[in-house]
Design an enzyme around this catalytic site. Structure first.
Site, PDB file in Angstrom:
ATOM      1  N   ASP A   1       8.271  -1.420  -7.027  1.00 37.06           N
ATOM      2  CA  ASP A   1       9.176  -2.213  -6.179  1.00 37.06           C
ATOM      3  C   ASP A   1      10.604  -1.703  -6.310  1.00 37.06           C
ATOM      4  OD1 ASP A   1       7.269  -3.832  -5.120  1.00 37.06           O
ATOM      5  OD2 ASP A   1       7.542  -5.460  -6.557  1.00 37.06           O
TER       6      ASP A   1
ATOM      7  N   ASP B   1      -2.204  -6.237  -2.150  1.00 38.00           N
ATOM      8  CA  ASP B   1      -1.359  -6.493  -3.324  1.00 38.00           C
ATOM      9  C   ASP B   1      -2.122  -7.240  -4.422  1.00 38.00           C
ATOM     10  OD1 ASP B   1       0.977  -6.467  -4.798  1.00 38.00           O
ATOM     11  OD2 ASP B   1       2.227  -7.213  -3.166  1.00 38.00           O
TER      12      ASP B   1
END
Ligand code: GLA
Length: 737
Positions: free
Chosen positions: A546, A476
């Site tokens: 997301d 990430d």
């Protein structure tokens, strides 16, 4: 042989799959562009230059009084430089020690290389025959090398540039774009992808006025506001028809792309490293390389251009080890438990989907250091004793016993100020001494331009990977770069930071991906904030957003697929009401949309019904049946929810023997108009069996009938079964004769 040079006319013909890219060395020894498009013969194209239309008000060449049609401002340039009459967007500019910024680059020599030379320190396309064209500055010993690579299996030209300082002094590179290209015509549209958290890669189409339209990224992350790509379209180009010329940068940090419509009827495309806040000191004897830009052309519309990018990236960019390999089907812990990833919470989640075919459990954020929320612990890559008193072994064993591999989340480029790492090395964060930094998501960015910081990251991550049985890593990157300053760089090199950051990132990836060849890596950046071909080179798939709401996903995946193959787009089925939108969609729809990519699940599986667990099993089996199409097939975007109440994507096997069509109706409208979907890409002379299992539909039709008459979406059956919004309808096609 894909690259030809006609010595008599001094013309280069670069021939990729179905395309020609033609330029020549003109009468003043300058490389001038003639054509890029559908394959033509090796005709003499200098007649198109029209230099005679230059007038005396135009700039002339050095040493001449009148332009006489010859001026850097009139030429259709393969490369353009500042200072000598070029008044359009140049692709290069530099500063000599004297203060002069003047260049005058002309053809010196060229080589046709059967093997593409490696681009050291940066990812680039593999293979392909390559032209290396060397230009020399008339006034100095500076050299520029332009590289062009073509492929017989994709309609793309890969381009990049190297600047070589053969002078005896240090110079400063102020701008070094990867390519420049002057396309005929002043009446084009430009397709760009706007990007924001939760609604990534939203296509925007703009008619280009005279002047310059520019998209860029200053955030140090390739995709926070715009995808590093755009496409020049004819006004009448559609998804299926017309000319589309796409540009995609293999680059992970701040970039710029420009389209400039000039007053002479040409449109200049150029771009690469963002030269805003950029200056590179190039010492005597050194060479500076730009990232690679990939230029694709199709006369089959935006969809045709996408298929060329997909083939190019699958065949020449994505790690060949994974390109055709079935991807892990994951259950990820993030939306299931967020910052509470204790074994007590996670083991039942694993147990609930045991035997469904889900084959990898991914432990997301929260397993390390003092990371009980996003305020602390980032950078401390040691297993938390609070959460995992016996280490990771019990949860890994548990996953293994349930028949699953084990994956884990890292955000290695970041640090929380409240962490042991920051307390030990406050100077490792990108920040200016004495200046309060901006602390986005309560974290700072590590200065990976430094070798010691990179070594720490590689060692810290490697230790976890060595000491535990890990098969999958989610990597990430959750914030932008600000207060751009490295405490390790001399003052005159501070504006090299973003490019050096990218080089540092590639170095870390290179070491870890090669150091752990059995581990599958997935990219991520607060959703799709760094979704680019350079990341894809290392990590075969990237988390697209997301936002897991399937309706939003139809839009995000549509936009993302314009430049990237479906196999690159990581998609998860999540719980409803959706955590990002509070919207509720059928479980089947969520899975059907997630299946149009690298599929997975991300929900608390203890909170769904046993019927739904049964559905997971069926969904995974369905995905396994279609996965080769996702990995290797040709994508046709039939409808999208930006323009229609329907979403439809079709994937056709390369040999046209199979196809899968996913249709979603967004909103249910009673007594609606009849609806047909018009498939494409089939063999018109073949007979296909068309099956829709849910509605017990089975028929035999020719490819011609299917594509021209269309497939009927049986609204009556759809609504009789269960009326409602966001219903999906799947057609499976198999060629039987
Ligand atoms: C980012 C990612 C999510 C999740 C969280 C964890 O937002 O996009 O998928 O990993 O970080 O903090």
């Amino acid at each position: 042989m894909a690259i030809f040079y006609n010595e008599e006319t001094k013309t280069f013909y670069l021939e990729g799959k179905g395309i020609s890219y033609v330029f020549g060395i003109n009468e003043t020894n300058f490389p001038e562009h003639y054509y890029f498009g559908t394959r033509i013969g090796r005709d003499e194209l200098r007649y198109t230059t029209e230099h005679n239309i230059g007038d005396s008000a135009d700039t002339a060449l050095p040493g001449q009084i009148h332009a006489g049609g010859k001026s850097y401002n009139l030429y259709r340039s393969e490369f353009s430089f500042y200072g000598n009459g070029e008044l359009r967007e140049c692709s290069f500019s530099m500063l000599f020690g004297s203060g002069s910024r003047i260049n005058d680059f002309n053809y010196e020599t060229h080589e046709i290389l059967p093997e593409k030379p490696a681009l050291s320190g940066m990812p680039s396309m593999r293979g392909g025959e390559t032209l290396k064209l060397t230009l020399k500055d008339k006034n100095s010993e500076m050299r520029v090398h332009l590289f062009y690579t073509v492929y017989d299996d994709a309609a793309v030209v890969a381009r990049r540039m190297e600047v070589e300082n053969r002078t005896a002094e240090s110079v400063k590179i102020l701008r070094a774009y990867s390519f420049a290209l002057d396309v005929y015509g002043n009446d084009h549209d430009l397709l760009t992808l706007e990007n924001a958290w939760g609604r990534e890669n939203r296509p925007e189409r703009t008619h280009l006025p005279h002047g310059t339209l520019m998209i860029d990224e200053k955030s140090g992350s390739s995709t926070r506001h715009h995808a590093p790509a755009f496409a020049l379209l004819d006004r009448d180009t559609t998804e299926e028809r017309g000319n589309a010329l796409g540009v995609s940068l293999i680059y992970s940090t701040s970039f710029v792309l420009k389209a400039q419509v000039s007053t002479k009827g040409y449109t200049r495309l150029t771009g690469g490293i963002n030269d805003f806040d950029f200056c590179w000191v190039l010492d005597a004897g050194e060479t500076f390389a730009t990232p690679e830009a990939v230029l694709a052309f199709s006369d089959e519309g935006i969809g045709g251009m996408s298929r060329e990018f997909h083939d190019a990236y699958r065949n020449h960019l994505i790690n060949p080890r994974y390109v055709k390999k079935p991807r892990p089907i994951v259950i990820n812990s993030w939306e299931a438990v967020y910052f509470d990833p204790s074994p007590a919470r996670l083991m039942p989640i694993i147990d609930a989907v045991k035997g469904t075919g889900i084959d990898t459990f991914v432990l997301d954020d929260g397993w390390f250091g003092a990371r009980r929320n996003d305020r602390a612990g980032l950078g401390d890559w040691v297993v938390s004793k609070d959460v995992y008193p016996e280490g990771l072994a019990p949860i890994i064993d548990h996953a293994h016993k349930a028949g699953m591999k084990f994956g884990i989340w890292f955000e290695p480029e970041m640090v929380n100020p409240d962490s042991d790492l920051f307390r030990a090395h406050p100077d490792w964060a990108i920040s200016v001494p004495g200046v309060e930094p901006c602390v986005a998501r309560r974290q700072l960015v590590l200065d990976i331009t430094r070798a010691d910081v990179r070594d720490y990251i590689v060692e810290a991550v490697s230790k976890i990977l060595r000491e535990n049985e890990i098969d999958y890593v989610k990597w990430d990157f959750n914030r932008a770069l600000t207060e751009n300053f490295s405490r390790a760089l001399p003052a005159e090199r501070e504006q090299e930071l973003h490019h050096r950051y990218a080089l540092g990132f590639y170095d870390i990836c290179e070491r870890l991906v090669n150091g752990f060849p059995h581990i599958f890596f997935e990219g991520c950046a607060g959703g799709g904030g760094r979704f680019d071909p350079a990341v894809l080179y290392y990590f075969p798939q990237i988390w697209a957003s997301d936002d897991t709401d399937a309706y939003m996903r139809t839009q995000i995946q549509h936009g993302t697929s314009i430049f990237y193959p479906l196999s690159a787009i990581s998609c998860h089925t999540s719980i409803c009401p959706n955590h990002q939108t509070n919207r509720t969609l059928p479980f089947k729809t969520r899975a059907d949309i997630a299946h149009l990519g690298a599929t997975g699940y991300e929900l608390d599986t203890t909170k769904i019904t046993s019927e739904e667990i049964g559905e997971v099993k069926t969904q995974v089996a369905d995905y396994k049946e279609m996965q080769d199409l996702v990995l290797e097939g040709d994508l046709y975007r039939l409808e999208n929810t930006f323009e229609s109440n329907y979403f439809a994507q079709m994937i056709v096997s390369k040999d046209k023997s199979r196809a899968h069509i996913t249709v979603m109706r967004a909103l249910c409208r009673p007594n609606d108009e009849h609806k047909r979907i018009f498939p494409r890409g089939l063999d018109k002379n073949a007979i296909y069996e068309v099956v829709n299992e849910e509605y017990e539909l089975k028929m035999r039709l020719s490819g011609a009938a299917i594509m021209n008459v269309g497939l009927v979406i049986n609204l009556k059956t759809l609504d009789q079964k269960m009326p409602g919004d966001f219903k999906t309808f799947i057609f499976k096609l198999v060629k039987i004769a």
